[in-house]
Design a protein around this motif. Structure first.
Motif, PDB file in Angstrom:
ATOM      1  N   CYS A 115     125.764  85.423  35.630  1.00  0.00           N
ATOM      2  CA  CYS A 115     126.688  86.574  35.070  1.00  0.00           C
ATOM      3  C   CYS A 115     126.132  86.851  33.659  1.00  0.00           C
ATOM      4  O   CYS A 115     126.591  86.094  32.639  1.00  0.00           O
TER       5      CYS A 115
ATOM      6  N   TYR B 154     129.275  75.642  43.964  1.00  0.00           N
ATOM      7  CA  TYR B 154     128.362  75.765  42.943  1.00  0.00           C
ATOM      8  C   TYR B 154     129.063  74.955  41.569  1.00  0.00           C
ATOM      9  O   TYR B 154     130.487  74.999  41.613  1.00  0.00           O
TER      10      TYR B 154
ATOM     11  N   VAL C  76     133.339  78.121  42.835  1.00  0.00           N
ATOM     12  CA  VAL C  76     132.516  77.833  41.892  1.00  0.00           C
ATOM     13  C   VAL C  76     133.310  76.660  41.047  1.00  0.00           C
ATOM     14  O   VAL C  76     134.492  77.069  40.530  1.00  0.00           O
TER      15      VAL C  76
ATOM     16  N   SER D 140     129.379  75.663  37.446  1.00  0.00           N
ATOM     17  CA  SER D 140     129.179  76.935  36.503  1.00  0.00           C
ATOM     18  C   SER D 140     128.364  76.131  35.295  1.00  0.00           C
ATOM     19  O   SER D 140     128.564  75.268  34.927  1.00  0.00           O
TER      20      SER D 140
ATOM     21  N   SER E  35     125.794  78.101  39.224  1.00  0.00           N
ATOM     22  CA  SER E  35     126.211  79.660  39.032  1.00  0.00           C
ATOM     23  C   SER E  35     126.215  79.816  37.588  1.00  0.00           C
ATOM     24  O   SER E  35     127.218  79.286  36.652  1.00  0.00           O
TER      25      SER E  35
ATOM     26  N   CYS F  34     136.254  81.437  41.348  1.00  0.00           N
ATOM     27  CA  CYS F  34     135.873  80.700  40.153  1.00  0.00           C
ATOM     28  C   CYS F  34     137.263  79.766  40.049  1.00  0.00           C
ATOM     29  O   CYS F  34     138.376  80.311  40.033  1.00  0.00           O
TER      30      CYS F  34
ATOM     31  N   LEU G 223     133.850  85.201  46.601  1.00  0.00           N
ATOM     32  CA  LEU G 223     133.233  84.446  45.674  1.00  0.00           C
ATOM     33  C   LEU G 223     134.411  83.846  44.592  1.00  0.00           C
ATOM     34  O   LEU G 223     134.828  85.199  44.130  1.00  0.00           O
TER      35      LEU G 223
ATOM     36  N   ARG H 114     122.845  87.963  43.719  1.00  0.00           N
ATOM     37  CA  ARG H 114     123.709  87.645  42.817  1.00  0.00           C
ATOM     38  C   ARG H 114     123.270  86.947  41.467  1.00  0.00           C
ATOM     39  O   ARG H 114     124.136  86.885  40.726  1.00  0.00           O
TER      40      ARG H 114
ATOM     41  N   ARG I 103     132.226  89.439  37.644  1.00  0.00           N
ATOM     42  CA  ARG I 103     133.061  88.171  37.584  1.00  0.00           C
ATOM     43  C   ARG I 103     134.577  88.687  36.834  1.00  0.00           C
ATOM     44  O   ARG I 103     134.145  89.708  35.836  1.00  0.00           O
TER      45      ARG I 103
ATOM     46  N   ASP J  51     127.358  81.651  35.092  1.00  0.00           N
ATOM     47  CA  ASP J  51     128.449  82.707  35.250  1.00  0.00           C
ATOM     48  C   ASP J  51     128.573  83.132  33.679  1.00  0.00           C
ATOM     49  O   ASP J  51     129.537  84.017  33.804  1.00  0.00           O
TER      50      ASP J  51
ATOM     51  N   LYS K 163     121.931  80.378  41.937  1.00  0.00           N
ATOM     52  CA  LYS K 163     122.169  81.583  42.931  1.00  0.00           C
ATOM     53  C   LYS K 163     122.894  82.647  42.332  1.00  0.00           C
ATOM     54  O   LYS K 163     122.981  83.710  43.003  1.00  0.00           O
ATOM     55  N   VAL K 164     123.926  82.387  41.360  1.00  0.00           N
ATOM     56  CA  VAL K 164     124.601  83.337  40.917  1.00  0.00           C
ATOM     57  C   VAL K 164     124.318  82.949  39.420  1.00  0.00           C
ATOM     58  O   VAL K 164     124.269  82.005  38.816  1.00  0.00           O
TER      59      VAL K 164
END
Ligand code: AHR
Length: 527
Positions: free
Chosen positions: A372, A264, A235, A266, A315, A195, A193, A46, A93, A317, A369-370
């Motif tokens: 975007c 998580y 998240v 962000s 994350s 947010c 998952l 991810r 996302r 993201d 781990k994540v």
């Protein structure tokens, strides 16, 4: 900016000068040290996520355009789906971003003729709601990805967060899960998952909050969402960027409130080259590395203070380059539909930084781990569309290469290379990371030579990788850092498999040309 080690004397003084080849006088030298037992962590796939927001032409004319010759029966652009599949993006996302903080997801489900047109105060446009949650889930299946859904904790809150999880993830037998069935989706979407809002520290955000207010709201929303479906992961919003005045204290307070609910926190960061200083621009990997380390420290400080066993991971993201379109976007008229907004045209130096940012995150694979890439289509994106086609921007290439080949175990990669001084401190001329896949018996090196003038000799001792051969050395380079890809010239900046890396007597050597990104693939089996 002063370049450290820019003279031969300085380089010799640091024992970094390679004198074996007369032609290589202006060549810097770098060594990677790896040990297969010194592991950072497994790559969570991810980390190669991306982002689609209801913003500009990301949804409308990007992934969804019913009147296009490229559209399938649902109106999804097939040409775009094909490009996304090649990017290999495991999670996307949705639906924002700033947009989510004023969004009523119910407006975008059910019969299309009943869906209301509403104003979106995040981007000052009209949202038609012709594309919504269910269409997005359908689209993720077609694009070979999965949803990462955000809930509105701006103008809405706990109740709405509960309802949307019920709508998406419960089998049936309740008002919202039965509503989903009525809308034609018998099986739950099973979205794992979520947010808890977006950038809630930002004064530009609808319903923005203090850290205390947001932390409480995230804790309560998270608690109820997990009561509905205990298998989901959450998240919590960190700061909107490292530059926010509340950075640090925000994360500390928020996590103190919602440590038990969040999995998580962000991070968001965009970089720009407004000063047209490429060396400084590429040195942003140093800033990103420091940003990640700082957030890890804060998570662990809260963990220690609260005497917790659980670890909060990261994350990242929203990350990318974003600045090219900003001036243009100031001139946009209000209340139009799907305008050309945030349509950065990326150049070659942007691609180098994107590669460097991905390398930086991979070097923290134990905690990041994540992640975007923001965003995916038309809006600060690797993919652009027009009514007559879709094409790859420069940043598409490093993302695709790293996403496709960067799977396995990240090794602690000690980079011994010359450095230059930047506003973030010493910046290595080389950003690099090694990833091993023991099962497949492969070793992959991602490396960016940030030097704008000089080539660099790269060395790496492979004695622990007996029998490993060169499989492929892919290079992304261009003589002009400002070179771009357009619909007319889509391959102006594109990778080639003509690198010169070689393995001899258990040692890897490669000459990395100035300003270049490299994927060096080694394996036990010949390719
Ligand atoms: O990605 C564009 C915007 O940047 C997002 O909507 C917001 O979260 C961030 O500020």
């Amino acid at each position: 900016m002063r370049i450290v080690c820019d003279t031969m004397e300085e380089i010799k003084g640091k024992d970094l000068y390679w004198s074996g080849n007369k032609k290589a006088k202006n060549m810097k030298k770098a060594t990677l040290y790896i040990d297969k037992h010194f592991i950072v962590g497994e790559v969570d796939k991810r980390i190669y996520g991306s982002f689609i927001e209801h913003l500009g032409r990301a949804v409308y004319e990007g992934i969804y355009q019913p009147n296009s010759p490229f559209a399938d029966e649902q109106g999804m652009r097939k040409d775009v789906i094909a490009l996304i599949r090649k990017l290999n993006v495991p999670v996307v996302r949705y639906p924002g971003g700033n947009f989510v903080s004023g969004y009523h997801w119910e407006d975008g489900v059910g019969p299309k003729e009943n869906r209301p047109e509403k104003i979106d105060l995040a981007w000052n446009v009209i949202e038609s709601n012709q594309f919504g949650l269910n269409e997005f889930v359908d689209w993720t299946k077609k694009a070979g990805t999965s949803p990462m859904m955000a809930v509105n904790l701006g103008t809405r809150g706990v109740e709405d967060a509960k309802n949307i999880v019920e709508y998406c993830n419960l089998k049936g037998g309740s008002y919202y899960s039965d509503l989903r069935k009525k809308h034609g989706y018998e099986q739950p979407h099973d979205i794992k998952l979520w947010c808890l809002g977006n950038e809630m520290d930002g004064p530009w955000q609808m319903g923005h909050k203090t850290a205390q207010e947001y932390g409480r709201s995230a804790a309560e929303a998270g608690r109820i969402m997990k009561m509905v479906d205990p298998t989901i992961e959450l998240v919590a919003c960190g700061s909107s960027s490292l530059m926010m005045p509340t950075f640090g204290s925000w994360e500390g307070t928020v996590l103190s409130e919602c440590y038990d609910q969040a999995d998580y926190v962000s991070l968001h960061q965009y970089y720009g080259n407004q000063e047209d200083n490429t060396a400084e621009f590429l040195a942003n990997t140093v800033a990103m590395d420091q940003f990640i380390s700082s957030v890890i420290s804060i998570c662990d400080a809260v963990k220690a203070k609260r005497r917790k066993q659980k670890t909060i991971n990261l994350s990242f993201d929203e990350w990318n380059v974003w600045y090219h379109s900003m001036e243009q976007d100031q001139k946009l008229e209000r209340w139009c539909k799907a305008p050309h907004q945030l349509e950065d045209v990326y150049n070659f130096e942007d691609a180098l930084l994107v590669a460097g940012m991905m390398i930086t995150m991979l070097r923290h694979a134990d905690r990041v781990k994540v992640a975007c890439l923001a965003q995916l289509v038309n809006v600060i994106a690797p993919i652009m569309t027009s009514d007559t086609g879709a094409w790859m921007q420069t940043i598409y290439h490093p993302f695709a290469l790293i996403s496709n080949y960067g799977r396995g175990t990240v090794l602690h990669t000690l980079v011994d290379a010359p450095v230059y001084e930047s506003r973030h401190g010493d910046a290595s001329y080389l950003d690099a990371v090694c990833i091993m896949d023991e099962e497949q018996e492969t070793l992959t090196i991602f490396a960016v030579n940030k030097d704008l003038q000089e080539t660099m000799e790269l060395n790496c001792d492979l004695r622990q990788f007996e029998g490993y051969q060169m499989q492929e050395h892919i290079v992304l380079t261009h003589e002009d850092v400002k070179a771009v890809n357009t619909q007319e010239h889509p391959d102006n900046v594109a990778p080639t498999a003509d690198g010169n890396a070689k393995v001899e007597d258990g040692k890897l050597t490669a000459v990395l040309c100035d300003k270049s990104f490299h994927v060096i693939r080694l394996g036990k089996k010949q390719k």
